[in-house]
Design a protein around this motif. Structure first.
Motif, short mmCIF file in Angstrom:
data_model
loop_
_atom_site.label_atom_id
_atom_site.label_comp_id
_atom_site.label_asym_id
_atom_site.label_seq_id
_atom_site.Cartn_x
_atom_site.Cartn_y
_atom_site.Cartn_z
N UNK A 15 0.83 -1.21 0.00
CA UNK A 15 0.00 0.00 0.00
C UNK A 15 0.86 1.25 0.00
N UNK A 16 2.04 1.18 0.65
CA UNK A 16 2.92 2.34 0.65
C UNK A 16 3.41 2.65 -0.74
N UNK A 17 3.70 1.57 -1.53
CA UNK A 17 4.15 1.78 -2.89
C UNK A 17 3.05 2.41 -3.73
N UNK A 18 1.81 1.98 -3.46
CA UNK A 18 0.70 2.52 -4.23
C UNK A 18 0.42 3.97 -3.88
N UNK A 19 0.79 4.38 -2.64
CA UNK A 19 0.53 5.74 -2.22
C UNK A 19 1.66 6.69 -2.60
N UNK A 20 2.47 6.33 -3.57
CA UNK A 20 3.57 7.20 -4.00
C UNK A 20 3.01 8.56 -4.40
N UNK A 21 3.63 9.66 -3.93
CA UNK A 21 3.12 10.99 -4.23
C UNK A 21 3.02 11.23 -5.73
N UNK A 22 1.97 11.90 -6.15
CA UNK A 22 1.77 12.19 -7.55
C UNK A 22 2.77 13.24 -8.02
N UNK A 23 3.26 13.07 -9.23
CA UNK A 23 4.17 14.05 -9.81
C UNK A 23 3.50 15.39 -10.04
N UNK A 24 2.18 15.37 -10.20
CA UNK A 24 1.45 16.60 -10.51
C UNK A 24 1.17 17.44 -9.28
#
Length: 216
Positions: A15-24
């Motif tokens: 889940x932490x990998x999926x919550x990677x901050x968006x580049x935008x």
């Protein structure tokens, strides 16, 4: 008990990998905040994102060239990219924008549309971004990278029909790779950039041949 604990850790990592901050998000949040304060200029936006970074400068400037503007606008919007990549090729330690570019006011709505328009690309990049091939970003390689990027920026600068968006997107991809220190993504941006240069050359030659045929 141990198996459950291992499973929980695995799920947390997943889940932490999926919550990677968006580049935008950094661009959208910063531009929105500065717009509310009446301080949204090119210089202020870059200062908040990390003005000293060539990567952030290339990301922001490539976004500006993708704003919904009249045809031929790249003659103006590509100038910051030409300045930035030229400074990179000359070995500058960081970006140094001329005063008029620092004070250039940005339209937050158009900037937001440009950022959201690239979401299909940024989503894919977010899934694969990771620090790798770090020697690519070594100081000794910056001049060569700057030369290649300047050629791509020049292809963007030329008002050639149907070719402008391709160099802009390739520069955006490289900029993201530079910011995230992902050499593989940066190389992808360079490959797309050289392809865009080749496409521009083909279009220019075709237009020249067509014009010559009409004259004769």
């Amino acid at each position: 008990m141990l198996q459950c604990h291992v499973k929980d850790l695995s799920m947390q990592r997943h889940h932490g990998a999926r919550r990677r901050p968006s580049l935008s998000l950094p661009i959208l949040r910063t531009s929105r905040s500065q717009h509310r304060n009446g301080s949204l200029t090119l210089g202020n936006l870059l200062s908040a994102l990390g003005e000293r970074s060539f990567g952030w400068a290339i990301v922001v400037f490539s976004l500006i060239t993708l704003l919904p503007l009249p045809p031929g606008s790249t003659l103006i919007t590509a100038l910051p990219l030409l300045v930035t990549t030229c400074q990179m090729a000359l070995g500058y330690p960081h970006v140094r924008l001329p005063g008029p570019l620092v004070r250039l006011k940005l339209d937050p709505d158009k900037l937001r549309r440009a950022v959201l328009g690239l979401r299909p690309i940024t989503r894919r990049l977010e899934r694969v971004l990771a620090p790798r091939y770090l020697p690519m970003f070594a100081r000794r390689n910056e001049r060569l990278l700057g030369v290649v990027l300047f050629v791509v920026a020049f292809a963007l600068f030329l008002p050639v029909p149907l070719s402008g968006w391709f160099p802009a997107i390739s520069l955006f991809v490289f900029g993201v790779g530079h910011v995230e220190r992902d050499g593989l993504v940066a190389m992808l941006g360079l490959a797309l950039g050289m392809t865009s240069v080749l496409l521009t050359v083909v279009i220019v030659v075709s237009l020249a041949a067509g014009a010559e045929a009409l004259i004769h």
